[in-house]
Design an enzyme around this catalytic site. Structure first.
Site, PDB file in Angstrom:
ATOM      1  N   ASP A  26       0.864  -1.183   0.000  1.00 37.91           N
ATOM      2  CA  ASP A  26       0.000   0.000   0.000  1.00 37.91           C
ATOM      3  C   ASP A  26       0.902   1.235   0.000  1.00 37.91           C
ATOM      4  O   ASP A  26       2.066   1.157   0.370  1.00 37.91           O
ATOM      5  CB  ASP A  26      -0.937   0.008   1.220  1.00 37.91           C
ATOM      6  CG  ASP A  26      -2.201   0.808   0.955  1.00 37.91           C
ATOM      7  OD1 ASP A  26      -3.268   0.188   0.745  1.00 37.91           O
ATOM      8  OD2 ASP A  26      -2.120   2.067   0.939  1.00 37.91           O
ATOM      9  N   THR A 118     -12.562  -2.717 -10.752  1.00 38.58           N
ATOM     10  CA  THR A 118     -13.542  -2.582 -11.843  1.00 38.58           C
ATOM     11  C   THR A 118     -13.016  -1.618 -12.908  1.00 38.58           C
ATOM     12  O   THR A 118     -12.569  -0.514 -12.572  1.00 38.58           O
ATOM     13  CB  THR A 118     -14.883  -2.068 -11.281  1.00 38.58           C
ATOM     14  OG1 THR A 118     -15.253  -2.920 -10.201  1.00 38.58           O
ATOM     15  CG2 THR A 118     -15.961  -2.057 -12.349  1.00 38.58           C
ATOM     16  N   LYS A 205     -18.840  -7.436 -14.990  1.00 40.57           N
ATOM     17  CA  LYS A 205     -19.011  -6.620 -13.776  1.00 40.57           C
ATOM     18  C   LYS A 205     -19.826  -5.360 -14.087  1.00 40.57           C
ATOM     19  O   LYS A 205     -20.707  -4.961 -13.318  1.00 40.57           O
ATOM     20  CB  LYS A 205     -17.634  -6.245 -13.222  1.00 40.57           C
ATOM     21  CG  LYS A 205     -17.635  -5.218 -12.118  1.00 40.57           C
ATOM     22  CD  LYS A 205     -18.009  -5.773 -10.768  1.00 40.57           C
ATOM     23  CE  LYS A 205     -18.100  -4.653  -9.727  1.00 40.57           C
ATOM     24  NZ  LYS A 205     -18.312  -5.124  -8.381  1.00 40.57           N
ATOM     25  N   CYS A 259     -19.625   2.358  -6.695  1.00 39.74           N
ATOM     26  CA  CYS A 259     -19.896   1.313  -7.700  1.00 39.74           C
ATOM     27  C   CYS A 259     -21.108   1.640  -8.562  1.00 39.74           C
ATOM     28  O   CYS A 259     -20.966   2.067  -9.701  1.00 39.74           O
ATOM     29  CB  CYS A 259     -20.113  -0.026  -7.001  1.00 39.74           C
ATOM     30  SG  CYS A 259     -18.704  -0.533  -6.021  1.00 39.74           S
TER      31      CYS A 259
HETATM   32  N1  LIG Z   1     -15.498  -1.435  -1.585  1.00 38.21           N
HETATM   33  C1  LIG Z   1     -16.360  -2.195  -2.225  1.00 38.21           C
HETATM   34  O1  LIG Z   1     -17.486  -2.378  -1.756  1.00 38.21           O
HETATM   35  C2  LIG Z   1     -15.986  -2.868  -3.536  1.00 38.21           C
HETATM   36  C3  LIG Z   1     -16.793  -3.907  -3.987  1.00 38.21           C
HETATM   37  C4  LIG Z   1     -16.448  -4.561  -5.151  1.00 38.21           C
HETATM   38  C5  LIG Z   1     -15.318  -4.157  -5.853  1.00 38.21           C
HETATM   39  N2  LIG Z   1     -14.540  -3.132  -5.412  1.00 38.21           N
HETATM   40  C6  LIG Z   1     -13.361  -2.754  -6.213  1.00 38.21           C
HETATM   41  O2  LIG Z   1     -12.255  -2.701  -5.346  1.00 38.21           O
HETATM   42  C7  LIG Z   1     -11.540  -1.493  -5.568  1.00 38.21           C
HETATM   43  C8  LIG Z   1     -10.878  -1.085  -4.285  1.00 38.21           C
HETATM   44  O3  LIG Z   1     -11.902  -0.808  -3.359  1.00 38.21           O
HETATM   45  P1  LIG Z   1     -11.621  -0.641  -1.814  1.00 38.21           P
HETATM   46  O4  LIG Z   1     -12.950  -0.425  -1.194  1.00 38.21           O
HETATM   47  O5  LIG Z   1     -10.752  -1.727  -1.311  1.00 38.21           O
HETATM   48  O6  LIG Z   1     -10.809   0.747  -1.810  1.00 38.21           O
HETATM   49  P2  LIG Z   1     -10.142   1.425  -0.555  1.00 38.21           P
HETATM   50  O7  LIG Z   1     -10.122   2.876  -0.858  1.00 38.21           O
HETATM   51  O8  LIG Z   1     -10.750   0.936   0.722  1.00 38.21           O
HETATM   52  O9  LIG Z   1      -8.638   0.868  -0.585  1.00 38.21           O
HETATM   53  C9  LIG Z   1      -7.750   1.086  -1.608  1.00 38.21           C
HETATM   54  C10 LIG Z   1      -6.342   0.973  -1.056  1.00 38.21           C
HETATM   55  O10 LIG Z   1      -5.432   1.083  -2.152  1.00 38.21           O
HETATM   56  C11 LIG Z   1      -4.337   1.870  -1.744  1.00 38.21           C
HETATM   57  N3  LIG Z   1      -3.649   2.413  -2.907  1.00 38.21           N
HETATM   58  C12 LIG Z   1      -4.008   3.467  -3.676  1.00 38.21           C
HETATM   59  N4  LIG Z   1      -3.107   3.655  -4.653  1.00 38.21           N
HETATM   60  C13 LIG Z   1      -2.161   2.698  -4.498  1.00 38.21           C
HETATM   61  C14 LIG Z   1      -0.968   2.380  -5.206  1.00 38.21           C
HETATM   62  N5  LIG Z   1      -0.589   3.080  -6.259  1.00 38.21           N
HETATM   63  N6  LIG Z   1      -0.248   1.328  -4.750  1.00 38.21           N
HETATM   64  C15 LIG Z   1      -0.630   0.599  -3.677  1.00 38.21           C
HETATM   65  N7  LIG Z   1      -1.748   0.870  -2.976  1.00 38.21           N
HETATM   66  C16 LIG Z   1      -2.497   1.901  -3.386  1.00 38.21           C
HETATM   67  C17 LIG Z   1      -4.969   2.920  -0.858  1.00 38.21           C
HETATM   68  O11 LIG Z   1      -4.016   3.544  -0.016  1.00 38.21           O
HETATM   69  C18 LIG Z   1      -6.001   2.095  -0.089  1.00 38.21           C
HETATM   70  O12 LIG Z   1      -5.491   1.552   1.113  1.00 38.21           O
HETATM   71  C19 LIG Z   1     -12.612  -0.521  -6.061  1.00 38.21           C
HETATM   72  O13 LIG Z   1     -12.071   0.527  -6.824  1.00 38.21           O
HETATM   73  C20 LIG Z   1     -13.492  -1.417  -6.883  1.00 38.21           C
HETATM   74  O14 LIG Z   1     -12.975  -1.517  -8.188  1.00 38.21           O
HETATM   75  C21 LIG Z   1     -14.845  -2.494  -4.258  1.00 38.21           C
END
Ligand SMILES: NC(=O)c1ccc[n+]([C@@H]2O[C@H](COP(=O)([O-])OP(=O)(O)OC[C@H]3O[C@@H](n4cnc5c(N)ncnc54)[C@H](O)[C@@H]3O)[C@@H](O)[C@H]2O)c1
Length: 432
Positions: A26, A118, A205, A259
């Site tokens: 991260d 996504t 998706k 989403c």
């Molecule tokens: N949250 C949901 O309900 C959900 C459900 C289905 C799919 N998703 C997919 O999952 C993706 C991530 O969602 P999330 O809720 O986990 O997001 P989040 O914001 O909770 O976490 C994302 C993490 O990625 C880290 N990050 C950002 N840029 C980075 C980089 N360059 N290198 C390493 N780490 C980096 C951030 O610091 C953060 O900790 C969404 O964009 C979506 O496509 C999310």
């Protein structure tokens, strides 16, 4: 695992629990430190704290900010960092590109790279693959495997969903698909489901989430129609859905989150003129619902100017601490436009975390400010609100139940008007 957020961290813990050695990456130092101390920085996910503690203690999970070094030591790389989207829904690839470049710099021959974020159709093959090739000097397909697998989990019940939802996988070629299927079979208990290519997996998706958005828009349009025709819309939808092919969703004051209101725009972004008109219309319908809800409240109170209105729940949905594209923003804006004094209460957030909402934050519902509100809007009905006694709001004259969350009779017993999308104006004040 690249990205240790609400989805990435539970996945890292799941893989570690299956015996894999997982390096979580991260960009945030505090996230990495918390995990290395055996704790989760996400508190709303059931079972996550224990899973992270066990994985770190057992030596199967460690976290780092050094993505490229971690990739160089890995056989498989899963990327789940968000694709950011501007308030007007324009995609911003900076985050994802940065993560991809860092992965590329550490990539070695034979590695499997999986994207789960996504994405618009074609992104894995046309944008991310070439970026990985440029940074690594390797060729996708012949030197490393590349696949896309959408993440469909529901934050808050991830470990349960991981056992249930089929894992959809599509590679840039057959060998990539096979490698991805083998990987997921090793780390998941659910069925793994190969599709023809990355584009099909990306589109699956978007189709799934767009279906939900358009369905909600249909429910909203039907509910508005029903409201002027003495229909009890809750009963009508329940009755309609007793036919096995009918799956009408629930009408509401809006669709929030990163989403459902966002992904239709991934499709619309490259749609030709006239293509996907239903998707566009659905999006516009759902975006209008907050103003429509506030108009109903305005009618019930004979205008909102000078009235105090309390919004319950800032999150985009119940029981999740997330403000992304929350309908709370449009509700607060519409209430302010109508001249109301807006208060907001959400027990999941610290007051400073709600600074982006132009409303007075109420920390304690027992406070005198809360007791004096003229109306309440239910925006996200968190677990903590269950059992709320409406009588605490001494001057309350109306409740706009934006989520169909509470008993209309319970509100009416206090003498207040119950309003919901689809509740007819002539029936609004009457008992059911
Ligand atoms: N949250 C949901 O309900 C959900 C459900 C289905 C799919 N998703 C997919 O999952 C993706 C991530 O969602 P999330 O809720 O986990 O997001 P989040 O914001 O909770 O976490 C994302 C993490 O990625 C880290 N990050 C950002 N840029 C980075 C980089 N360059 N290198 C390493 N780490 C980096 C951030 O610091 C953060 O900790 C969404 O964009 C979506 O496509 C999310």
């Amino acid at each position: 695992m690249i990205g240790l957020g609400k989805i990435g961290l539970p996945l890292a813990a799941q893989y570690a629990g299956k015996g894999l050695g997982v390096i979580g990456c991260d960009v945030l130092d505090e996230v990495v430190e918390t995990i290395n101390q055996g704790h989760s920085h996400i508190h709303e996910e059931e079972g996550l704290e224990q899973a992270v503690a066990a994985a770190v203690k057992g030596g199967n999970l460690r976290a780092t900010t050094g993505t490229s070094e971690a990739v160089a030591q890995s056989d498989a790389v899963v990327v789940i960092v968000p694709l950011m989207v501007s308030p007007d829904r324009v995609t911003d690839y900076r985050n994802l590109d940065a993560a991809t470049k860092a992965v590329g710099r550490g990539l070695k021959k034979g590695t499997l790279v999986l994207y789960e974020t996504t994405l618009p159709v074609g992104t894995t093959r046309q944008r991310l693959g070439p970026l990985l090739e440029k940074e690594s000097g390797l060729r996708a397909g012949s030197d490393f495997h590349l696949a896309f697998s959408p993440e469909r989990l529901y934050a808050g019940r991830i470990f349960a969903d991981l056992r249930k939802y089929p894992k959809i996988v599509g590679g840039i070629d057959r060998a990539s698909t096979d490698a991805a299927v083998a990987f997921y079979k090793a780390v998941l208990d659910a069925e793994v489901w190969a599709v023809e290519n990355t584009e099909t997996a990306e589109f699956a998706k978007l189709a799934e989430t767009t279906y939900r958005d358009v369905n909600i828009a249909l429910a909203n349009q039907l509910a508005l129609y029903a409201a002027t025709r003495e229909v009890n819309v809750e009963e009508a939808f329940k009755a309609a859905n007793s036919q096995p092919y009918s799956h009408i969703h629930r009408q509401s004051i809006g669709v929030g989150g990163h989403c459902i209101p966002v992904y239709p725009h991934f499709l619309l972004g490259d749609a030709a003129n006239g293509e996907l008109s239903l998707v566009r219309d659905g999006r516009e319908t759902n975006d209008r619902m907050a103003s429509i809800g506030v108009e109903l409240l305005e009618d019930a109170l004979g205008g909102l100017s000078g009235h105090k209105v309390l919004v319950l729940g800032a999150s985009y949905r119940e029981d999740v601490k997330e403000l992304a594209f929350s309908t709370a923003f449009s509700i607060v804006a519409a209430l302010r436009r109508a001249g109301a004094e807006v208060l907001i209460h959400d027990p999941l957030f610290e007051p400073r975390e709600l600074g982006a909402l132009e409303a007075q934050v109420i920390v304690d519902l027992d406070s005198p400010q809360a007791a004096e509100v003229d109306a309440v809007v239910i925006q996200a009905w968190h677990r903590d609100f269950r059992g709320l006694d409406w009588r605490r709001f001494k001057r309350m004259r109306a409740v706009l139940d934006g989520r169909g969350a509470v008993s209309a009779d319970g509100v009416r017993e206090t003498g207040a008007t119950y309003i919901a999308i689809g509740s007819s104006r002539s029936r609004a004040g009457r008992p059911k």
